[in-house]
Write a protein that holds these residues in place. Structure first.
Motif, PDB file in Angstrom:
ATOM      1  N   LYS A 234       0.815  -1.216   0.000  1.00 47.85           N
ATOM      2  CA  LYS A 234       0.000   0.000   0.000  1.00 47.85           C
ATOM      3  C   LYS A 234       0.853   1.273   0.000  1.00 47.85           C
ATOM      4  CE  LYS A 234      -3.772  -2.358   0.160  1.00 47.85           C
ATOM      5  NZ  LYS A 234      -4.615  -2.445  -1.070  1.00 47.85           N
ATOM      6  N   THR A 235       2.075   1.175   0.498  1.00 45.95           N
ATOM      7  CA  THR A 235       2.942   2.349   0.588  1.00 45.95           C
ATOM      8  C   THR A 235       4.334   2.014   0.069  1.00 45.95           C
ATOM      9  OG1 THR A 235       3.646   1.811   2.848  1.00 45.95           O
ATOM     10  CG2 THR A 235       1.693   3.223   2.599  1.00 45.95           C
ATOM     11  N   ILE A 236       5.121   3.080  -0.144  1.00 45.24           N
ATOM     12  CA  ILE A 236       6.487   2.907  -0.613  1.00 45.24           C
ATOM     13  C   ILE A 236       7.314   4.100  -0.148  1.00 45.24           C
ATOM     14  CG2 ILE A 236       6.133   4.091  -2.826  1.00 45.24           C
ATOM     15  CD1 ILE A 236       7.880   1.890  -4.120  1.00 45.24           C
ATOM     16  N   ASP A 237       8.589   3.869   0.126  1.00 50.22           N
ATOM     17  CA  ASP A 237       9.484   4.962   0.512  1.00 50.22           C
ATOM     18  C   ASP A 237       9.880   5.765  -0.728  1.00 50.22           C
ATOM     19  OD1 ASP A 237       9.438   4.124   3.126  1.00 50.22           O
ATOM     20  OD2 ASP A 237      11.287   2.951   2.969  1.00 50.22           O
ATOM     21  N   ALA A 238       9.912   7.085  -0.581  1.00 48.48           N
ATOM     22  CA  ALA A 238      10.217   7.929  -1.740  1.00 48.48           C
ATOM     23  C   ALA A 238      10.898   9.224  -1.313  1.00 48.48           C
ATOM     24  CB  ALA A 238       8.937   8.258  -2.504  1.00 48.48           C
ATOM     25  N   TYR A 239      11.870   9.655  -2.114  1.00 48.44           N
ATOM     26  CA  TYR A 239      12.428  10.998  -1.994  1.00 48.44           C
ATOM     27  C   TYR A 239      11.513  11.928  -2.785  1.00 48.44           C
ATOM     28  CZ  TYR A 239      16.708   8.930  -0.105  1.00 48.44           C
ATOM     29  OH  TYR A 239      17.610   8.258   0.669  1.00 48.44           O
ATOM     30  N   VAL A 240      10.938  12.906  -2.089  1.00 47.48           N
ATOM     31  CA  VAL A 240       9.889  13.738  -2.677  1.00 47.48           C
ATOM     32  C   VAL A 240      10.392  15.147  -2.963  1.00 47.48           C
ATOM     33  CG1 VAL A 240       7.572  14.687  -2.358  1.00 47.48           C
ATOM     34  CG2 VAL A 240       8.123  12.414  -1.443  1.00 47.48           C
ATOM     35  N   THR A 241      10.113  15.619  -4.184  1.00 45.67           N
ATOM     36  CA  THR A 241      10.326  17.014  -4.545  1.00 45.67           C
ATOM     37  C   THR A 241       8.969  17.612  -4.890  1.00 45.67           C
ATOM     38  OG1 THR A 241      12.541  16.611  -5.427  1.00 45.67           O
ATOM     39  CG2 THR A 241      11.433  18.614  -6.146  1.00 45.67           C
ATOM     40  N   GLU A 242       8.562  18.617  -4.133  1.00 49.15           N
ATOM     41  CA  GLU A 242       7.254  19.234  -4.351  1.00 49.15           C
ATOM     42  C   GLU A 242       7.358  20.337  -5.404  1.00 49.15           C
ATOM     43  OE1 GLU A 242       3.674  20.583  -1.490  1.00 49.15           O
ATOM     44  OE2 GLU A 242       5.546  21.682  -1.195  1.00 49.15           O
ATOM     45  N   VAL A 243       6.470  20.279  -6.392  1.00 50.76           N
ATOM     46  CA  VAL A 243       6.411  21.286  -7.446  1.00 50.76           C
ATOM     47  C   VAL A 243       5.172  22.148  -7.234  1.00 50.76           C
ATOM     48  CG1 VAL A 243       6.159  21.664  -9.939  1.00 50.76           C
ATOM     49  CG2 VAL A 243       7.633  19.820  -9.092  1.00 50.76           C
ATOM     50  N   THR A 244       5.356  23.459  -7.186  1.00 49.67           N
ATOM     51  CA  THR A 244       4.226  24.369  -7.068  1.00 49.67           C
ATOM     52  C   THR A 244       3.839  24.869  -8.452  1.00 49.67           C
ATOM     53  OG1 THR A 244       5.757  26.205  -6.643  1.00 49.67           O
ATOM     54  CG2 THR A 244       4.793  25.093  -4.740  1.00 49.67           C
ATOM     55  N   THR A 245       2.540  25.113  -8.645  1.00 43.07           N
ATOM     56  CA  THR A 245       2.018  25.503  -9.951  1.00 43.07           C
ATOM     57  C   THR A 245       1.105  26.706  -9.833  1.00 43.07           C
ATOM     58  OG1 THR A 245       0.200  23.908  -9.718  1.00 43.07           O
ATOM     59  CG2 THR A 245       2.174  23.168 -10.891  1.00 43.07           C
ATOM     60  N   ARG A 246       0.972  27.385 -10.946  1.00 38.63           N
ATOM     61  CA  ARG A 246       0.134  28.588 -10.968  1.00 38.63           C
ATOM     62  C   ARG A 246      -1.330  28.241 -10.753  1.00 38.63           C
ATOM     63  NH1 ARG A 246      -0.755  32.756 -16.032  1.00 38.63           N
ATOM     64  NH2 ARG A 246      -2.000  34.278 -14.892  1.00 38.63           N
ATOM     65  N   LEU A 247      -1.798  27.193 -11.421  1.00 42.03           N
ATOM     66  CA  LEU A 247      -3.171  26.744 -11.248  1.00 42.03           C
ATOM     67  C   LEU A 247      -3.219  25.601 -10.253  1.00 42.03           C
ATOM     68  CD1 LEU A 247      -4.672  26.647 -14.869  1.00 42.03           C
ATOM     69  CD2 LEU A 247      -4.669  28.528 -13.224  1.00 42.03           C
ATOM     70  N   SER A 248      -4.337  25.474  -9.559  1.00 43.63           N
ATOM     71  CA  SER A 248      -4.513  24.359  -8.647  1.00 43.63           C
ATOM     72  C   SER A 248      -4.627  23.053  -9.435  1.00 43.63           C
ATOM     73  CB  SER A 248      -5.791  24.557  -7.826  1.00 43.63           C
ATOM     74  OG  SER A 248      -6.150  23.356  -7.172  1.00 43.63           O
ATOM     75  N   PRO A 249      -3.966  21.984  -8.971  1.00 47.18           N
ATOM     76  CA  PRO A 249      -4.089  20.698  -9.660  1.00 47.18           C
ATOM     77  C   PRO A 249      -5.403  19.983  -9.369  1.00 47.18           C
ATOM     78  CG  PRO A 249      -2.673  20.466  -7.758  1.00 47.18           C
ATOM     79  CD  PRO A 249      -3.004  21.929  -7.861  1.00 47.18           C
ATOM     80  N   GLY A 250      -6.239  20.567  -8.534  1.00 47.14           N
ATOM     81  CA  GLY A 250      -7.528  19.953  -8.215  1.00 47.14           C
ATOM     82  C   GLY A 250      -8.336  19.665  -9.472  1.00 47.14           C
ATOM     83  N   GLY A 251      -8.911  18.484  -9.542  1.00 48.24           N
ATOM     84  CA  GLY A 251      -9.714  18.110 -10.706  1.00 48.24           C
ATOM     85  C   GLY A 251      -8.946  17.386 -11.781  1.00 48.24           C
ATOM     86  N   VAL A 252      -7.611  17.336 -11.671  1.00 48.51           N
ATOM     87  CA  VAL A 252      -6.809  16.623 -12.664  1.00 48.51           C
ATOM     88  C   VAL A 252      -6.666  15.175 -12.221  1.00 48.51           C
ATOM     89  CG1 VAL A 252      -4.557  16.409 -13.752  1.00 48.51           C
ATOM     90  CG2 VAL A 252      -5.537  18.673 -13.361  1.00 48.51           C
ATOM     91  N   ARG A 253      -7.214  14.271 -12.995  1.00 47.56           N
ATOM     92  CA  ARG A 253      -7.080  12.845 -12.733  1.00 47.56           C
ATOM     93  C   ARG A 253      -6.684  12.085 -13.995  1.00 47.56           C
ATOM     94  NH1 ARG A 253      -6.021  13.954  -8.633  1.00 47.56           N
ATOM     95  NH2 ARG A 253      -6.914  13.492  -6.593  1.00 47.56           N
ATOM     96  N   TYR A 254      -7.130  12.592 -15.137  1.00 51.27           N
ATOM     97  CA  TYR A 254      -6.813  11.919 -16.392  1.00 51.27           C
ATOM     98  C   TYR A 254      -6.228  12.927 -17.379  1.00 51.27           C
ATOM     99  CZ  TYR A 254      -9.765   8.423 -14.239  1.00 51.27           C
ATOM    100  OH  TYR A 254     -10.293   7.528 -13.345  1.00 51.27           O
ATOM    101  N   ARG A 255      -5.646  12.387 -18.441  1.00 55.29           N
ATOM    102  CA  ARG A 255      -4.955  13.240 -19.405  1.00 55.29           C
ATOM    103  C   ARG A 255      -5.906  14.257 -20.038  1.00 55.29           C
ATOM    104  NH1 ARG A 255      -0.756  10.504 -23.678  1.00 55.29           N
ATOM    105  NH2 ARG A 255       0.583  12.333 -24.010  1.00 55.29           N
ATOM    106  N   GLY A 256      -7.148  13.844 -20.270  1.00 54.45           N
ATOM    107  CA  GLY A 256      -8.121  14.749 -20.873  1.00 54.45           C
ATOM    108  C   GLY A 256      -8.413  15.973 -20.020  1.00 54.45           C
ATOM    109  N   ASP A 257      -8.217  15.860 -18.691  1.00 47.01           N
ATOM    110  CA  ASP A 257      -8.467  17.000 -17.806  1.00 47.01           C
ATOM    111  C   ASP A 257      -7.473  18.130 -18.035  1.00 47.01           C
ATOM    112  OD1 ASP A 257     -10.494  15.521 -16.569  1.00 47.01           O
ATOM    113  OD2 ASP A 257      -9.120  14.660 -15.104  1.00 47.01           O
ATOM    114  N   LEU A 258      -6.331  17.809 -18.613  1.00 40.12           N
ATOM    115  CA  LEU A 258      -5.284  18.814 -18.792  1.00 40.12           C
ATOM    116  C   LEU A 258      -5.677  19.877 -19.799  1.00 40.12           C
ATOM    117  CD1 LEU A 258      -2.106  16.532 -18.817  1.00 40.12           C
ATOM    118  CD2 LEU A 258      -3.121  17.771 -16.888  1.00 40.12           C
ATOM    119  N   LEU A 259      -6.530  19.519 -20.758  1.00 37.12           N
ATOM    120  CA  LEU A 259      -6.922  20.484 -21.786  1.00 37.12           C
ATOM    121  C   LEU A 259      -7.640  21.668 -21.158  1.00 37.12           C
ATOM    122  CD1 LEU A 259      -6.931  21.080 -24.812  1.00 37.12           C
ATOM    123  CD2 LEU A 259      -9.129  19.887 -24.962  1.00 37.12           C
ATOM    124  N   VAL A 260      -8.556  21.380 -20.221  1.00 38.75           N
ATOM    125  CA  VAL A 260      -9.279  22.458 -19.541  1.00 38.75           C
ATOM    126  C   VAL A 260      -8.307  23.322 -18.758  1.00 38.75           C
ATOM    127  CG1 VAL A 260     -11.022  23.006 -17.818  1.00 38.75           C
ATOM    128  CG2 VAL A 260     -11.397  21.109 -19.404  1.00 38.75           C
TER     129      VAL A 260
END
Length: 281
Positions: free
Chosen positions: A138-164
């Motif tokens: 269920k989990t895995i160890d990871a080195y994480v780098t957080e990327v901040t963006t101009r628009l909120s990533p909320g609502g992005v789940r599939y590739r088609g969502d990126l067009l909007v």
């Protein structure tokens, strides 16, 4: 339920074969359900960043992340599907070697990921993620780098969502709304963002003609929202002309109807009555 043979090499081979079968069955099921083409495709990191607009990044160090939060890849999206099941036999040798190491309890290095919102994108460790999924972790160890963006990533789940998101980002370049005004403009059809931007720019041109001086984009955006959008939306609500659509979609629809019916840019009771009557027909 998976049954181990007790022989790690044979079990690692079976792990891979099961993962491949699941990938094929998932693709077949999506075809039978007529699901969108992108339902089993992982999100490409570069496309997500381009659509949202990258503003910065920071290293967060070693963390434990959930496998279900890993939805994309930096550069290996063709070798695995959305659930990191192998899409071909090309990765078999390395995959089985990692599965064998995992089964023998050997130390597995952490993966490296980018984080955008609550989503993770693999930089290094695709095979490790795939094996972890196959073994039911269920989990895995990871080195994480957080990327901040101009628009909120909320609502992005599939590739088609990126067009909007991409069209919304371009819209906000042309119409730089801020705060609540920015959040108020939500459209479902990505093309509507381009049409609304053109309408606002035309509105701003008429405003500058009327007042006799130039305004920058930020000023036009602010004036349009306060002097045009908010009062019109208020009238539409009072007239019962906003139903299932968003406020911005209702504004676009009624603005178009108004001009077709009245050939004017004014707003008054006569305009609202004409639009309501035309809708009933």
């Amino acid at each position: 339920m998976n049954r181990d043979t007790g022989f790690p090499i044979a079990d690692a081979e079976n792990d891979f074969l099961r993962a491949r079968r699941r990938q094929v069955m998932a693709r077949l099921a999506a075809w039978l359900r007529r699901s969108p083409d992108d339902v089993n495709i992982m999100l490409p990191f570069d496309e997500v960043v381009a659509a949202l607009g990258r503003t910065g990044e920071r290293r967060l160090g070693l963390q434990v992340i959930t496998l279900d939060s890993i939805v994309g890849s930096v550069d290996r999206s063709r070798e695995f599907d959305r659930r990191f099941r192998p899409t071909s036999g090309q990765v078999r040798e390395r995959w089985q070697r990692l599965a064998l190491a995992q089964r023998r309890g050997e130390s597995i290095p952490p993966i490296e990921v980018y984080r955008i919102g609550d989503m993770h994108f693999v930089m290094d460790g695709h095979h490790r993620v795939s094996v972890a999924h196959a073994l039911g972790l269920k989990t895995i160890d990871a080195y994480v780098t957080e990327v901040t963006t101009r628009l909120s990533p909320g609502g992005v789940r599939y590739r088609g969502d990126l067009l909007v998101k991409d069209y919304r980002r371009i819209f906000l370049d042309r119409v730089p709304l801020v705060g609540e005004a920015r959040r108020a403009i939500t459209l479902v059809d990505p093309w509507d963002y381009a049409e609304l931007a053109e309408a606002i720019e035309a509105w701003g041109f008429r405003l500058m003609q009327g007042e006799g001086h130039l305004l920058d984009r930020a000023a036009v955006a602010r004036r349009w929202h306060d002097d045009e959008f908010v009062p019109v939306v208020r009238m539409l609500r009072q007239a019962g002309l906003i139903e299932t659509q968003t406020e911005a979609e209702a504004y676009m629809w009624v603005a178009c109807e108004r001009y077709k019916l009245m050939r004017t840019h004014r707003w008054d009771d006569e305009v609202i009555s004409a639009v309501r009557e035309n809708r009933r027909r």
